[in-house]
Design a protein around this motif. Structure first.
Motif, PDB file in Angstrom:
ATOM      1  N   LYS A   1      10.430   6.104   6.207  1.00 41.34           N
ATOM      2  CA  LYS A   1       9.805   6.353   7.512  1.00 41.34           C
ATOM      3  C   LYS A   1       8.562   7.196   7.270  1.00 41.34           C
ATOM      4  O   LYS A   1       8.646   8.308   6.758  1.00 41.34           O
ATOM      5  CB  LYS A   1      10.784   7.081   8.427  1.00 41.34           C
ATOM      6  CG  LYS A   1      10.269   7.235   9.848  1.00 41.34           C
ATOM      7  CD  LYS A   1      11.201   8.134  10.646  1.00 41.34           C
ATOM      8  CE  LYS A   1      10.595   8.522  11.966  1.00 41.34           C
ATOM      9  NZ  LYS A   1      10.994   7.619  13.033  1.00 41.34           N
ATOM     10  N   PHE A   2       7.414   6.661   7.654  1.00 39.13           N
ATOM     11  CA  PHE A   2       6.164   7.258   7.218  1.00 39.13           C
ATOM     12  C   PHE A   2       5.470   8.062   8.307  1.00 39.13           C
ATOM     13  O   PHE A   2       5.649   7.822   9.499  1.00 39.13           O
ATOM     14  CB  PHE A   2       5.239   6.166   6.676  1.00 39.13           C
ATOM     15  CG  PHE A   2       5.856   5.436   5.517  1.00 39.13           C
ATOM     16  CD1 PHE A   2       5.974   6.064   4.281  1.00 39.13           C
ATOM     17  CD2 PHE A   2       6.368   4.169   5.660  1.00 39.13           C
ATOM     18  CE1 PHE A   2       6.579   5.422   3.208  1.00 39.13           C
ATOM     19  CE2 PHE A   2       6.967   3.511   4.607  1.00 39.13           C
ATOM     20  CZ  PHE A   2       7.076   4.135   3.377  1.00 39.13           C
ATOM     21  N   SER A   3       4.668   9.027   7.860  1.00 40.43           N
ATOM     22  CA  SER A   3       3.874   9.830   8.786  1.00 40.43           C
ATOM     23  C   SER A   3       2.702   8.993   9.282  1.00 40.43           C
ATOM     24  O   SER A   3       2.351   7.975   8.682  1.00 40.43           O
ATOM     25  CB  SER A   3       3.347  11.068   8.071  1.00 40.43           C
ATOM     26  OG  SER A   3       2.376  10.664   7.116  1.00 40.43           O
TER      27      SER A   3
ATOM     28  N   ALA B   1       0.063   8.686   6.590  1.00 42.60           N
ATOM     29  CA  ALA B   1       0.385   7.648   5.600  1.00 42.60           C
ATOM     30  C   ALA B   1       0.132   6.265   6.195  1.00 42.60           C
ATOM     31  O   ALA B   1      -0.306   5.345   5.501  1.00 42.60           O
ATOM     32  CB  ALA B   1       1.850   7.779   5.166  1.00 42.60           C
ATOM     33  N   GLU B   2       0.395   6.125   7.497  1.00 41.71           N
ATOM     34  CA  GLU B   2       0.162   4.831   8.149  1.00 41.71           C
ATOM     35  C   GLU B   2      -1.307   4.442   8.134  1.00 41.71           C
ATOM     36  O   GLU B   2      -1.649   3.308   7.818  1.00 41.71           O
ATOM     37  CB  GLU B   2       0.677   4.859   9.600  1.00 41.71           C
ATOM     38  CG  GLU B   2       2.165   4.686   9.694  1.00 41.71           C
ATOM     39  CD  GLU B   2       2.644   3.468   8.932  1.00 41.71           C
ATOM     40  OE1 GLU B   2       2.297   2.346   9.305  1.00 41.71           O
ATOM     41  OE2 GLU B   2       3.362   3.651   7.937  1.00 41.71           O
ATOM     42  N   SER B   3      -2.208   5.387   8.482  1.00 43.10           N
ATOM     43  CA  SER B   3      -3.625   4.960   8.452  1.00 43.10           C
ATOM     44  C   SER B   3      -4.067   4.639   7.041  1.00 43.10           C
ATOM     45  O   SER B   3      -4.853   3.722   6.845  1.00 43.10           O
ATOM     46  CB  SER B   3      -4.612   5.951   9.061  1.00 43.10           C
ATOM     47  OG  SER B   3      -4.061   7.068   9.504  1.00 43.10           O
ATOM     48  N   GLU B   4      -3.538   5.387   6.059  1.00 46.03           N
ATOM     49  CA  GLU B   4      -3.892   5.061   4.667  1.00 46.03           C
ATOM     50  C   GLU B   4      -3.418   3.654   4.282  1.00 46.03           C
ATOM     51  O   GLU B   4      -4.132   2.901   3.631  1.00 46.03           O
ATOM     52  CB  GLU B   4      -3.267   6.081   3.708  1.00 46.03           C
ATOM     53  CG  GLU B   4      -3.937   7.434   3.756  1.00 46.03           C
ATOM     54  CD  GLU B   4      -3.384   8.396   2.692  1.00 46.03           C
ATOM     55  OE1 GLU B   4      -3.922   9.495   2.600  1.00 46.03           O
ATOM     56  OE2 GLU B   4      -2.426   8.028   1.967  1.00 46.03           O
ATOM     57  N   ALA B   5      -2.163   3.345   4.692  1.00 43.13           N
ATOM     58  CA  ALA B   5      -1.622   2.022   4.330  1.00 43.13           C
ATOM     59  C   ALA B   5      -2.377   0.910   5.055  1.00 43.13           C
ATOM     60  O   ALA B   5      -2.550  -0.182   4.519  1.00 43.13           O
ATOM     61  CB  ALA B   5      -0.126   1.957   4.644  1.00 43.13           C
ATOM     62  N   ASP B   6      -2.820   1.179   6.296  1.00 43.63           N
ATOM     63  CA  ASP B   6      -3.641   0.190   7.006  1.00 43.63           C
ATOM     64  C   ASP B   6      -4.966  -0.034   6.265  1.00 43.63           C
ATOM     65  O   ASP B   6      -5.403  -1.166   6.054  1.00 43.63           O
ATOM     66  CB  ASP B   6      -3.941   0.649   8.439  1.00 43.63           C
ATOM     67  CG  ASP B   6      -2.765   0.417   9.392  1.00 43.63           C
ATOM     68  OD1 ASP B   6      -1.735  -0.133   8.944  1.00 43.63           O
ATOM     69  OD2 ASP B   6      -2.887   0.783  10.577  1.00 43.63           O
TER      70      ASP B   6
ATOM     71  N   ASP C   1       9.614   3.083  11.722  1.00 41.13           N
ATOM     72  CA  ASP C   1       9.308   3.481  10.335  1.00 41.13           C
ATOM     73  C   ASP C   1       7.809   3.573  10.077  1.00 41.13           C
ATOM     74  O   ASP C   1       7.370   4.288   9.173  1.00 41.13           O
ATOM     75  CB  ASP C   1       9.894   2.469   9.344  1.00 41.13           C
ATOM     76  CG  ASP C   1      11.408   2.560   9.267  1.00 41.13           C
ATOM     77  OD1 ASP C   1      11.969   3.548   9.785  1.00 41.13           O
ATOM     78  OD2 ASP C   1      12.034   1.651   8.697  1.00 41.13           O
ATOM     79  N   HIS C   2       7.023   2.775  10.823  1.00 39.50           N
ATOM     80  CA  HIS C   2       5.567   2.739  10.609  1.00 39.50           C
ATOM     81  C   HIS C   2       4.872   3.075  11.930  1.00 39.50           C
ATOM     82  O   HIS C   2       4.328   2.195  12.596  1.00 39.50           O
ATOM     83  CB  HIS C   2       5.115   1.353  10.140  1.00 39.50           C
ATOM     84  CG  HIS C   2       5.812   0.884   8.900  1.00 39.50           C
ATOM     85  ND1 HIS C   2       5.301   1.034   7.632  1.00 39.50           N
ATOM     86  CD2 HIS C   2       7.002   0.268   8.738  1.00 39.50           C
ATOM     87  CE1 HIS C   2       6.143   0.523   6.749  1.00 39.50           C
ATOM     88  NE2 HIS C   2       7.186   0.056   7.391  1.00 39.50           N
ATOM     89  N   PRO C   3       4.899   4.353  12.332  1.00 39.72           N
ATOM     90  CA  PRO C   3       4.360   4.710  13.653  1.00 39.72           C
ATOM     91  C   PRO C   3       2.859   4.424  13.754  1.00 39.72           C
ATOM     92  O   PRO C   3       2.133   4.573  12.772  1.00 39.72           O
ATOM     93  CB  PRO C   3       4.637   6.211  13.753  1.00 39.72           C
ATOM     94  CG  PRO C   3       4.802   6.669  12.346  1.00 39.72           C
ATOM     95  CD  PRO C   3       5.384   5.512  11.589  1.00 39.72           C
TER      96      PRO C   3
ATOM     97  N   SER D   1       0.824  -1.211   0.000  1.00 34.83           N
ATOM     98  CA  SER D   1       0.000   0.000   0.000  1.00 34.83           C
ATOM     99  C   SER D   1       0.857   1.260   0.000  1.00 34.83           C
ATOM    100  O   SER D   1       0.528   2.248  -0.655  1.00 34.83           O
ATOM    101  CB  SER D   1      -0.941  -0.008   1.212  1.00 34.83           C
ATOM    102  OG  SER D   1      -1.825  -1.108   1.110  1.00 34.83           O
ATOM    103  N   HIS D   2       1.988   1.240   0.741  1.00 32.11           N
ATOM    104  CA  HIS D   2       2.887   2.409   0.696  1.00 32.11           C
ATOM    105  C   HIS D   2       3.402   2.625  -0.733  1.00 32.11           C
ATOM    106  O   HIS D   2       3.569   3.759  -1.168  1.00 32.11           O
ATOM    107  CB  HIS D   2       4.083   2.197   1.631  1.00 32.11           C
ATOM    108  CG  HIS D   2       3.779   2.414   3.088  1.00 32.11           C
ATOM    109  ND1 HIS D   2       3.162   3.551   3.551  1.00 32.11           N
ATOM    110  CD2 HIS D   2       4.019   1.639   4.182  1.00 32.11           C
ATOM    111  CE1 HIS D   2       3.034   3.481   4.881  1.00 32.11           C
ATOM    112  NE2 HIS D   2       3.534   2.315   5.288  1.00 32.11           N
ATOM    113  N   VAL D   3       3.662   1.530  -1.444  1.00 30.70           N
ATOM    114  CA  VAL D   3       4.139   1.637  -2.836  1.00 30.70           C
ATOM    115  C   VAL D   3       3.014   2.194  -3.712  1.00 30.70           C
ATOM    116  O   VAL D   3       3.201   3.153  -4.460  1.00 30.70           O
ATOM    117  CB  VAL D   3       4.592   0.260  -3.375  1.00 30.70           C
ATOM    118  CG1 VAL D   3       4.918   0.340  -4.866  1.00 30.70           C
ATOM    119  CG2 VAL D   3       5.788  -0.256  -2.581  1.00 30.70           C
TER     120      VAL D   3
END
Ligand code: ZN
Length: 445
Positions: free
Chosen positions: A178-180, A183-188, A228-230, A127-129
């Protein structure tokens, strides 16, 4: 204590099919073109495969890339040239580069309870990609200088080399990796959609992240993955809220292969022999100086942090962590650590710091001819009395004297020793790194 492994979880939808409500996140503003994401990922992947021990095992490679492909087939994965490789590293981590190259540490397999949890980490990385978070963050951090740089990158050093001039690399805290929390909730969210598409219960992804968090809470250190994935806050609840919007289906937890692959990976030999440099080909030690950025190594009874450009070479009773070019094959084919650290417990006959340290130093001197003691001082390590004994010996680097700084602490398991090894010409330069490492030591029972 292990959790229970469910072979299948049936998700019953209460509110009927509300599939239309799913709102997959969209990539943000980006100065890189999609082709530049792919190019950057390629350059970075080739640097990583040069530096990190990629596992060459047909069975585990096939398993990982089949699982990755099943997930990447989801429409929420976008259209990127994904690849999946296993890296021999006992720390729990995985990372994906822009454009799709994805790397999974062997330590992640040890921590995952089932295939769905591994799939969850992969779906999150994919998802990050797909959402181009790495280059989106690089864009936001360098709005002014980036356009000219990207325009010039084609002919010159490549994108990675050009980004280095903006201070963007692949090390810890890189904006590419290292993501914000946003970005983490989006990737989840997006990862949950990918998992469901591939038939895995999305909740396993959130469960795995929370398990990782709970474990790191106990031992005090944050693994690289969580740094990296807070945590964007209550991941399990967030994923649960997506579930009713997904089409009704039976989720699987395992394809049946996971336990076997997990045990194959647990039994992989450490990539030792190939890593060793013949001493005749020793590099200039200053070219393999430790990075100031540290990452954590956790073992039974202790943890400490080490330079991120060093690698873990052996585990069990004692661990060696070193620069790859700092391991050398000396006389009689013995592997010598010329630039690195060794840690572990030794017998403590007397349960007394001074006497047991003397016994250990005597043993070191028997094993290393020409070794002499230079100094000894008292310090505290994680609140305990400790000794630092400095020894001199012959370095495997030609023409160098070696400095060995031996930090010892009495623990219930025995005499803990952390031995820093470096050529003398380097020692003053890197003393701050050693001191940071000593400060990072934590004991557990
Ligand atoms: Zn993430």
């Amino acid at each position: 204590m292990k959790g229970t492994i469910r072979s299948a979880i049936v998700w019953v939808i209460v509110a009927g099919s509300l599939f239309a409500q799913v709102k997959p996140p969209k990539p943000g503003f980006n100065l890189f073109s999609a082709e530049q994401d792919v190019q950057l990922g390629k350059e970075a992947a080739s640097e990583i495969t040069r530096k990190m021990p990629v596992v060459q095992n047909a069975e585990t490679s096939r398993y990982l890339s089949d699982l990755g492909k099943r997930l990447a087939a989801s429409k929420y994965a976008g259209n990127w040239p994904y690849s999946f490789q296993l890296v021999y590293d006992k720390s729990v981590n995985a990372f994906a580069l822009p454009g799709g190259p994805t790397f999974v540490h062997t330590g992640l397999f040890a921590m995952a309870e089932n295939e769905a949890q591994l799939a969850g980490v992969l779906a999150h990385e994919i998802s990050h990609v797909a959402l181009r978070h790495g280059t989106n963050q690089a864009t936001k951090a360098n709005l002014i200088r980036l356009p000219a740089m990207l325009a010039g990158a084609v002919a010159g050093d490549g994108i990675l080399g050009s980004l280095a001039q903006l201070g963007i690399g692949l090390g810890a805290n890189s904006v590419l990796l290292k993501f914000s929390r946003g970005a983490e909730s989006e990737a989840d969210y997006n990862g949950a959609l990918i998992m469901a598409d591939a038939g895995y219960n999305p909740i396993e992804m959130a469960r795995f992240f929370e398990k990782l968090e709970a474990q790191s809470g106990k031992s005090g250190g944050l693994p690289q993955f969580l740094s990296d994935h807070p945590n964007p806050g209550n991941r399990v609840k967030a994923v649960q809220s997506i579930l009713p919007k997904l089409p009704r289906r039976e989720y699987k937890t395992d394809s049946g292969q996971f336990p076997r692959i997990k045990s194959v990976i647990a039994g992989l030999p450490a990539p030792k022999a190939s890593a060793v440099t013949p001493s005749g080909q020793a590099q200039n030690p200053s070219s393999i100086r430790p990075a100031r950025q540290l990452k954590e190594h956790r073992a039974s009874g202790y943890s400490f942090s080490y330079p991120e450009n060093w690698e873990v070479f052996s585990e069990g009773q004692a661990v060696t962590i070193a620069a790859r070019a700092g391991l050398m094959r000396g006389q009689g084919d013995a592997v010598q650590v010329g630039y690195g650290v060794m840690a572990g417990f030794h017998p403590a006959q007397n349960k007394q710091l001074d006497r047991d340290t003397d016994a250990l130093i005597d043993r070191f001197r028997q094993e290393n001819s020409g070794m002499s003691q230079a100094s000894q001082r008292r310090i505290r390590v994680d609140g305990y009395d400790a000794l630092v004994t400095t020894l001199h010996s012959r370095s495997p680097f030609p023409g160098e004297t070696e400095v060995d700084a031996v930090v010892t602490v009495i623990r219930p398991q025995g005499l803990f020793a952390l031995v820093f090894i470096a050529p003398q010409s380097e020692f003053n330069q890197i003393q701050p790194v050693f001191e940071d490492m000593i400060r990072s030591v934590r004991f557990s029972s």
